[in-house]
Design an enzyme around this catalytic site. Structure first.
Site, mmCIF file in Angstrom:
data_model
loop_
_atom_site.group_PDB
_atom_site.id
_atom_site.type_symbol
_atom_site.label_atom_id
_atom_site.label_comp_id
_atom_site.label_asym_id
_atom_site.label_seq_id
_atom_site.Cartn_x
_atom_site.Cartn_y
_atom_site.Cartn_z
ATOM 1 N N ASP A 244 3.881 -1.918 -1.118
ATOM 2 C CA ASP A 244 3.014 -1.018 -1.872
ATOM 3 C C ASP A 244 1.713 -1.762 -2.174
ATOM 4 O O ASP A 244 1.725 -2.781 -2.858
ATOM 5 C CB ASP A 244 3.719 -0.598 -3.167
ATOM 6 C CG ASP A 244 2.902 0.374 -4.017
ATOM 7 O OD1 ASP A 244 1.768 0.703 -3.624
ATOM 8 O OD2 ASP A 244 3.405 0.803 -5.064
ATOM 9 N N ALA A 247 -2.020 -1.996 -6.273
ATOM 10 C CA ALA A 247 -2.831 -2.837 -7.170
ATOM 11 C C ALA A 247 -3.270 -4.145 -6.519
ATOM 12 O O ALA A 247 -3.647 -5.090 -7.218
ATOM 13 C CB ALA A 247 -2.052 -3.137 -8.447
ATOM 14 N N ALA A 248 -3.257 -4.195 -5.194
ATOM 15 C CA ALA A 248 -3.571 -5.456 -4.509
ATOM 16 C C ALA A 248 -4.974 -5.951 -4.835
ATOM 17 O O ALA A 248 -5.178 -7.122 -5.174
ATOM 18 C CB ALA A 248 -3.414 -5.275 -3.007
ATOM 19 N N GLY A 249 -5.960 -5.067 -4.732
ATOM 20 C CA GLY A 249 -7.329 -5.470 -5.011
ATOM 21 C C GLY A 249 -7.544 -5.853 -6.462
ATOM 22 O O GLY A 249 -8.238 -6.829 -6.769
ATOM 23 N N ASP A 250 -6.943 -5.092 -7.372
ATOM 24 C CA ASP A 250 -7.065 -5.401 -8.794
ATOM 25 C C ASP A 250 -6.418 -6.743 -9.126
ATOM 26 O O ASP A 250 -6.942 -7.518 -9.929
ATOM 27 C CB ASP A 250 -6.404 -4.304 -9.637
ATOM 28 C CG ASP A 250 -7.102 -2.968 -9.493
ATOM 29 O OD1 ASP A 250 -8.312 -2.956 -9.200
ATOM 30 O OD2 ASP A 250 -6.434 -1.926 -9.673
ATOM 31 N N ARG A 283 5.784 -5.799 -3.827
ATOM 32 C CA ARG A 283 6.482 -5.137 -4.925
ATOM 33 C C ARG A 283 5.907 -3.745 -5.152
ATOM 34 O O ARG A 283 4.748 -3.492 -4.859
ATOM 35 C CB ARG A 283 6.327 -5.952 -6.220
ATOM 36 C CG ARG A 283 6.822 -7.385 -6.113
ATOM 37 C CD ARG A 283 6.378 -8.178 -7.345
ATOM 38 N NE ARG A 283 6.911 -9.542 -7.340
ATOM 39 C CZ ARG A 283 6.605 -10.464 -8.233
ATOM 40 N NH1 ARG A 283 5.740 -10.184 -9.212
ATOM 41 N NH2 ARG A 283 7.138 -11.670 -8.159
#
Length: 304
Positions: A244, A247-250, A283
């Site tokens: 998923d 929120a990778a960039g955040d 995650r």
């Protein structure tokens, strides 16, 4: 340790899991819905806090049933929430669809985020900050107010213009670090970004407008950092199996800011942030996927 202020959005993410995204007009079966605290501002605040930063959140929640869970999610992860205000109506909502390939589609309903005004930003918090992080999920007038106040207080401004919108010419010099992904870099610079070389050209264009440094994230390919006339710093990504990417960039931004606040130099901070993002995509969820400093350091130790 430097004090970090994040002024931005606080959302409840309604996450629907599907095998593949539906085609226009198509109805498909989902695999269940999760209610997960998110919002670009809140996510970046959590990422910076879990990575070891001293973080305060400035934002707004509504008067609905989501407000308390949103505040609790922040405070439980070490983010100070005393400067989060209540607004009439609903909290911010994000409707997210995640495919089996780990890609996502997001629709935002701004709710209370759209009601955060310049007068809601405590002057004392800005005066005490060393780094201030902004995004585009609150009104532009509030972002601009914070940028201008930060310049007078000599705090470093980190700006992530997402969702992308054009930046007024006189605002670029107020930005110490402009963080953009490929789509945002292209939208702002007018240069399509399909390669590392394209990212460098787009970054140089944004530097020429007055930003002091530019960081272009390139998804699974890594990132490119540019400052002044120096050579770009390319940081490759770590190979992991994405579950998923919400929120990778955040996570990357929050971890990078926290690493810098704790004294890491730019190459080390970039590698630290890249590791944090790599863990997060393995995650599910937004804030629930963000790793702690110990997890990031363990991951880096395993990479050698």
């Amino acid at each position: 340790m430097s004090r970090i202020i994040v002024a931005g959005s606080i959302n409840m993410d309604l996450v629907n899991h599907v095998k593949e995204f539906p085609k226009p007009g198509e109805t498909i079966h989902g695999r269940g819905v999760d209610y997960l605290p998110g919002g670009k501002g809140a996510n970046q605040a959590v990422a910076a806090s879990l990575a070891g930063g001293d973080v305060t959140m400035i934002g707004a929640v509504g008067e609905d049933s989501f407000a308390e869970p949103l505040l609790s999610s922040l405070s439980e992860r070490g983010v100070a929430t005393g400067s989060v205000v209540r607004k009439p109506g609903t909290s911010g909502l994000a409707f997210i669809t995640v495919s089996d390939a780990g890609e996502n589609q997001i629709i935002l309903s701004e709710g209370s985020n759209g009601k955060l005004r310049p007068e809601d930003v405590p002057a004392k918090q800005l005066a005490d900050a060393d780094v201030i992080v902004l995004q585009n999920e609150i009104p532009w007038e509030t972002n601009l107010h914070v940028m201008q106040a930060s310049r007078s207080e000599r705090a470093k401004v980190v700006y992530n213009p997402a969702p992308v919108r054009q930046i007024p010419a006189d605002a670029y010099p107020l930005i110490d670090l402009l963080v953009v992904n490929e789509t945002e870099a292209a939208g702002l610079s007018g240069i399509e970004v399909a390669s590392q070389q394209d990212a460098a050209r787009a970054g140089r264009e944004l530097l020429s407008r007055g930003a002091r440094s530019v960081l272009v994230t390139l998804g699974a390919k890594g990132s490119l950092y540019l400052e002044g006339d120096g050579q770009p710093i390319f940081t490759p990504s770590f190979r992991v199996r994405a579950v998923d990417t919400t929120a990778a960039g955040d996570t990357f931004i929050g971890a990078f800011v926290a690493a810098g606040a704790q004294g890491l130099d730019t190459p080390a901070a970039l590698r630290f942030a890249t590791a944090a993002s790599a863990i997060a995509v393995t995650r599910e969820g937004a804030q629930a996927s963000i790793p702690t400093r110990r997890e990031i350091e363990s991951f880096l130790a395993e990479q050698g």
